[in-house]
Design an enzyme around this catalytic site. Structure first.
Site, PDB file in Angstrom:
ATOM      1  N   ASP A  51      62.634   2.488  19.424  1.00  0.00           N
ATOM      2  CA  ASP A  51      63.367   1.263  19.762  1.00  0.00           C
ATOM      3  C   ASP A  51      64.481   1.546  20.775  1.00  0.00           C
ATOM      4  O   ASP A  51      64.649   2.676  21.247  1.00  0.00           O
ATOM      5  CB  ASP A  51      63.931   0.694  18.441  1.00  0.00           C
ATOM      6  CG  ASP A  51      63.984  -0.819  18.426  1.00  0.00           C
ATOM      7  OD1 ASP A  51      63.999  -1.427  19.501  1.00  0.00           O
ATOM      8  OD2 ASP A  51      64.030  -1.396  17.319  1.00  0.00           O
TER       9      ASP A  51
ATOM     10  N   ASP B 144      61.910  -9.883  20.133  1.00  0.00           N
ATOM     11  CA  ASP B 144      61.129 -10.013  18.894  1.00  0.00           C
ATOM     12  C   ASP B 144      60.420 -11.358  18.758  1.00  0.00           C
ATOM     13  O   ASP B 144      60.916 -12.394  19.192  1.00  0.00           O
ATOM     14  CB  ASP B 144      62.049  -9.830  17.684  1.00  0.00           C
ATOM     15  CG  ASP B 144      62.499  -8.379  17.555  1.00  0.00           C
ATOM     16  OD1 ASP B 144      62.177  -7.565  18.436  1.00  0.00           O
ATOM     17  OD2 ASP B 144      63.178  -8.071  16.561  1.00  0.00           O
TER      18      ASP B 144
HETATM   19  C1  GLA Z   1      64.160  -4.367  16.974  1.00  0.00           C
HETATM   20  C2  GLA Z   1      62.661  -4.326  17.215  1.00  0.00           C
HETATM   21  C3  GLA Z   1      61.946  -4.867  16.004  1.00  0.00           C
HETATM   22  C4  GLA Z   1      62.305  -4.033  14.784  1.00  0.00           C
HETATM   23  C5  GLA Z   1      63.820  -4.022  14.592  1.00  0.00           C
HETATM   24  C6  GLA Z   1      64.256  -3.034  13.546  1.00  0.00           C
HETATM   25  O1  GLA Z   1      64.623  -5.676  16.898  1.00  0.00           O
HETATM   26  O2  GLA Z   1      62.331  -5.064  18.359  1.00  0.00           O
HETATM   27  O3  GLA Z   1      60.540  -4.867  16.189  1.00  0.00           O
HETATM   28  O4  GLA Z   1      61.823  -2.730  14.950  1.00  0.00           O
HETATM   29  O5  GLA Z   1      64.490  -3.666  15.795  1.00  0.00           O
HETATM   30  O6  GLA Z   1      65.640  -2.998  13.368  1.00  0.00           O
END
Ligand code: GLA
Length: 400
Positions: free
Chosen positions: A148, A203
């Site tokens: 990430d 997301d």
């Molecule tokens: C980010 C990523 C998500 C998830 C969260 C975890 O938002 O884009 O897919 O992995 O972090 O904290």
């Protein structure tokens, strides 16, 4: 002289060779990830039960093979040697125990971390520990790493992901490397030698259209992600995929919306990473997620991402060229009312430079198969007629 040597080193085939492990993710990866449903509420019992279900209800046979723990699997501190530690309360037997269990079910195992100093949920990030963490993952039997981009202020994305990719390679255990930097630095332009898939957007959220306001940040409805990803098709292919985020099928949308979401992910040759609670899945959700025809469109070995051929009054037509000159065609209804389709093949030849597809339906006749519903014996000599329900699709497969 020094300049000549530097030039030779930089442009030698060795230097230009991909850092990532080759011959992995030759079709879009398929599996399950804990985040969309469980966020930080994960533990050993949940993961073992999920492994049991994945490996016994036909999902593994459908292709879902990677079981990935997302954020919050770690303790808040590294140990005295700087190693990552699994949260001892959530995972009382440690991570190798979980990994061995997942492997014993014929599945592959994945973990999550972040290029920054902390993960998005505030656990230890990898910055400065790349080689040590890569050795840790190899020792834990990790086959898939999602990486990430939180708390990465001041870092250069390309360099940060390249370093982790090199570290994984040096640790020696073949691993799918999934870049999750949300498309911020256009990873599609530089990541194909570094990783196997890269997120193209922020997301996802379990809604069909628009954005969801989460207070300090917004997440994306399914069709909003589709719109953002549509123009990136030339960057995808075997071993390197655009990733429009994990699936929200079974997480509260209507059945037609779930079907449309799943079909469009298949049309986009997207990774199919489940994000629902398998322990509470309805038979309808299971049947969507294991539709063989739809999955074979996603997993087609040419790895061509489909494209939006037309969009008119809320009705979109998507085309995905497949092997053996076959095609998948998806009619998507973005409106709240049913739309009739009358698709005259003779007026809709297919020309796609990217896949070098050229089909003139006045010369070539194809049989038409319904992916979600059985159709009578029909072909492309006559116009295709159907009604697409609101927020739903008709997906057909054209074969010679
Ligand atoms: C980010 C990523 C998500 C998830 C969260 C975890 O938002 O884009 O897919 O992995 O972090 O904290």
């Amino acid at each position: 002289m020094k300049k000549i040597i530097l030039f030779l080193v930089l442009f030698s085939p060795f230097y230009l060779k991909a850092q990532k492990f080759d011959n992995l993710a030759m079709t879009p990866p398929m599996g399950w990830n804990s985040w969309n449903t469980f966020a930080t509420e994960i533990n050993e019992k949940l993961i073992l039960e999920t492994a049991d279900i994945l490996s016994s209800n036909g999902m593994k046979e459908s292709g879902y093979s990677y079981l990935v723990l997302d954020d919050a699997w770690m303790a808040h501190d590294r140990d005295s040697q700087g190693n990552l530690v699994a949260d001892p309360i959530k995972f009382p037997h440690g991570m190798k125990y979980v990994s061995d269990y997942v492997h014993s079910k014929g599945l592959k195992f994945g973990l999550y971390n972040c290029a920054g100093t902390q993960t998005c949920a505030g656990y230890p990030g990898t910055r400065g520990y790349e080689y040590q963490d890569a050795r840790f993952y190899a020792a834990q039997g990790v086959d898939y790493l999602k990486f990430d981009w939180c708390h990465a202020e001041g870092e250069n994305a390309q360099e940060a992901y390249k370093t982790m990719s090199k570290a994984l390679k040096q640790a020696g255990r073949p691993v799918i490397f999934s870049l999750c930097e949300w498309g911020t630095n256009k990873p599609w332009e530089w990541a194909s030698s570094i990783g196997h898939l890269w997120r193209t957007t922020g997301d996802i959220s379990s809604q069909f259209e628009g954005l969801k306001d989460n207070g300090t940040w917004k997440s994306n409805g399914v069709m909003h992600i589709v719109d953002l990803q549509a123009d990136l098709r030339k960057y995808a292919g075997p071993g390197h995929w655009n990733d429009p985020d994990m699936l929200e099928v079974g997480n509260g949308m209507k059945p037609g919306e779930d079907r449309a979401h799943f079909s469009l992910w298949c049309m986009m040759a997207a990774p199919l990473i489940l994000g629902n609670d398998l322990r509470k899945m309805s038979p309808e959700t299971l049947s969507i997620l294991t539709n063989k025809e739809a999955i074979s469109i996603d997993q087609d070995e040419l790895g061509i991402q489909g494209y939006r051929a037309s969009s008119e009054n809320g009705l979109e037509t998507w085309i995905k060229p497949l092997k053996n000159k076959e095609l998948a065609i998806c009619f998507v209804n973005r409106t709240e009312i049913p739309i009739s389709v009358q698709y005259d093949w003779s007026k809709n030849p297919v020309h796609d430079d990217l896949s070098k597809t050229d089909i003139d339906f006045t010369q070539d006749t194809y049989s038409i198969k319904g992916v979600w519903e059985k159709l009578p014996k029909i072909n492309t000599k006559k116009a295709f007629k159907g009604t697409v329900a609101p927020h739903d699709i008709i997906l057909i497969h054209l074969t010679k």
